[in-house]
Motif scaffolding. Structure first.
Motif, PDB file in Angstrom:
ATOM      1  N   MET A   1       0.831  -1.179   0.000  1.00 36.33           N
ATOM      2  CA  MET A   1       0.000   0.000   0.000  1.00 36.33           C
ATOM      3  C   MET A   1       0.872   1.237   0.000  1.00 36.33           C
ATOM      4  O   MET A   1       1.771   1.344   0.804  1.00 36.33           O
ATOM      5  N   ALA A   2       0.603   2.082  -0.885  1.00 35.26           N
ATOM      6  CA  ALA A   2       1.290   3.362  -0.870  1.00 35.26           C
ATOM      7  C   ALA A   2       0.616   4.239   0.181  1.00 35.26           C
ATOM      8  O   ALA A   2      -0.500   3.968   0.607  1.00 35.26           O
ATOM      9  N   LEU A   3       1.300   5.260   0.553  1.00 33.58           N
ATOM     10  CA  LEU A   3       0.737   6.203   1.512  1.00 33.58           C
ATOM     11  C   LEU A   3       0.218   7.424   0.771  1.00 33.58           C
ATOM     12  O   LEU A   3       0.551   7.664  -0.388  1.00 33.58           O
ATOM     13  N   LEU A   4      -0.594   8.202   1.457  1.00 38.29           N
ATOM     14  CA  LEU A   4      -1.243   9.373   0.891  1.00 38.29           C
ATOM     15  C   LEU A   4      -1.148  10.504   1.898  1.00 38.29           C
ATOM     16  O   LEU A   4      -1.429  10.315   3.084  1.00 38.29           O
ATOM     17  N   ILE A   5      -0.769  11.671   1.440  1.00 37.67           N
ATOM     18  CA  ILE A   5      -0.735  12.853   2.298  1.00 37.67           C
ATOM     19  C   ILE A   5      -2.079  13.558   2.134  1.00 37.67           C
ATOM     20  O   ILE A   5      -2.466  13.908   1.015  1.00 37.67           O
ATOM     21  N   THR A   6      -2.774  13.764   3.242  1.00 38.32           N
ATOM     22  CA  THR A   6      -4.105  14.369   3.201  1.00 38.32           C
ATOM     23  C   THR A   6      -4.019  15.893   3.215  1.00 38.32           C
ATOM     24  O   THR A   6      -2.943  16.475   3.378  1.00 38.32           O
ATOM     25  N   LYS A   7      -5.167  16.513   3.113  1.00 36.44           N
ATOM     26  CA  LYS A   7      -5.259  17.978   3.103  1.00 36.44           C
ATOM     27  C   LYS A   7      -4.895  18.599   4.442  1.00 36.44           C
ATOM     28  O   LYS A   7      -4.801  19.821   4.556  1.00 36.44           O
ATOM     29  N   LYS A   8      -4.660  17.766   5.461  1.00 34.16           N
ATOM     30  CA  LYS A   8      -4.210  18.281   6.759  1.00 34.16           C
ATOM     31  C   LYS A   8      -2.768  18.781   6.691  1.00 34.16           C
ATOM     32  O   LYS A   8      -2.296  19.443   7.607  1.00 34.16           O
ATOM     33  N   CYS A   9      -2.071  18.447   5.611  1.00 36.46           N
ATOM     34  CA  CYS A   9      -0.655  18.804   5.460  1.00 36.46           C
ATOM     35  C   CYS A   9      -0.461  20.307   5.620  1.00 36.46           C
ATOM     36  O   CYS A   9      -1.191  21.114   5.029  1.00 36.46           O
ATOM     37  N   ILE A  10       0.542  20.687   6.412  1.00 33.69           N
ATOM     38  CA  ILE A  10       0.853  22.100   6.639  1.00 33.69           C
ATOM     39  C   ILE A  10       2.153  22.513   5.929  1.00 33.69           C
ATOM     40  O   ILE A  10       2.681  23.582   6.183  1.00 33.69           O
ATOM     41  N   ASN A  11       2.636  21.647   5.039  1.00 34.00           N
ATOM     42  CA  ASN A  11       3.856  21.930   4.274  1.00 34.00           C
ATOM     43  C   ASN A  11       5.038  22.289   5.176  1.00 34.00           C
ATOM     44  O   ASN A  11       5.762  23.247   4.921  1.00 34.00           O
ATOM     45  N   CYS A  12       5.235  21.478   6.186  1.00 33.30           N
ATOM     46  CA  CYS A  12       6.311  21.749   7.146  1.00 33.30           C
ATOM     47  C   CYS A  12       7.687  21.337   6.625  1.00 33.30           C
ATOM     48  O   CYS A  12       8.696  21.641   7.244  1.00 33.30           O
ATOM     49  N   ASP A  13       7.712  20.616   5.520  1.00 34.53           N
ATOM     50  CA  ASP A  13       8.967  20.188   4.879  1.00 34.53           C
ATOM     51  C   ASP A  13       9.696  19.075   5.637  1.00 34.53           C
ATOM     52  O   ASP A  13      10.873  18.828   5.379  1.00 34.53           O
ATOM     53  N   MET A  14       9.036  18.388   6.541  1.00 34.44           N
ATOM     54  CA  MET A  14       9.701  17.341   7.311  1.00 34.44           C
ATOM     55  C   MET A  14       9.769  16.014   6.557  1.00 34.44           C
ATOM     56  O   MET A  14      10.740  15.285   6.662  1.00 34.44           O
ATOM     57  N   THR A  59      -2.096  12.662   9.198  1.00 39.71           N
ATOM     58  CA  THR A  59      -1.984  13.431   7.958  1.00 39.71           C
ATOM     59  C   THR A  59      -1.533  12.532   6.820  1.00 39.71           C
ATOM     60  O   THR A  59      -1.932  12.718   5.675  1.00 39.71           O
ATOM     61  N   ILE A  60      -0.702  11.549   7.125  1.00 33.87           N
ATOM     62  CA  ILE A  60      -0.219  10.608   6.114  1.00 33.87           C
ATOM     63  C   ILE A  60      -0.850   9.262   6.422  1.00 33.87           C
ATOM     64  O   ILE A  60      -0.600   8.666   7.461  1.00 33.87           O
TER      65      ILE A  60
END
Length: 86
Positions: A1-14, A59-60
């Motif tokens: 299963m691949a993972l998915l980044i949801t719209k909760k992402c805050i673009n923290c660059d981590m 988030t992921i």
């Protein structure tokens, strides 16, 4: 299963620099995971590092559109990291 980044992402660059498969990149609005490169860190770590470093819980997540067995993730890891050596 691949993972998915949801719209909760805050673009923290981590997450991007932590991905051993270079599967994470910046999309139009948030980071995205390329399902063809995501192995959920199988072959590298015990659990996905992107999830470990993400400061926002849930988030992921597992991408329901790209379900794969543990064996399929291992096969993908081998193809990504050892194809040039075969």
């Amino acid at each position: 299963m691949a993972l998915l980044i949801t719209k909760k992402c805050i673009n923290c660059d981590m997450c991007e620099p932590e991905c051993p498969n270079d599967a994470i990149s910046m999309g139009n609005d948030i980071y995205e995971i390329n399902p063809d490169l995501c192995t959920e860190c199988v072959g590298h770590y015990d659990k996905p590092t992107c999830q470990s470093v993400c400061p926002i819980t849930n988030t992921i997540i597992i991408d329901p559109a790209h379900t794969e067995s543990q064996d399929e993730l291992w096969e993908k890891f081998v193809l990504i990291h050892h194809a040039d050596k075969i």
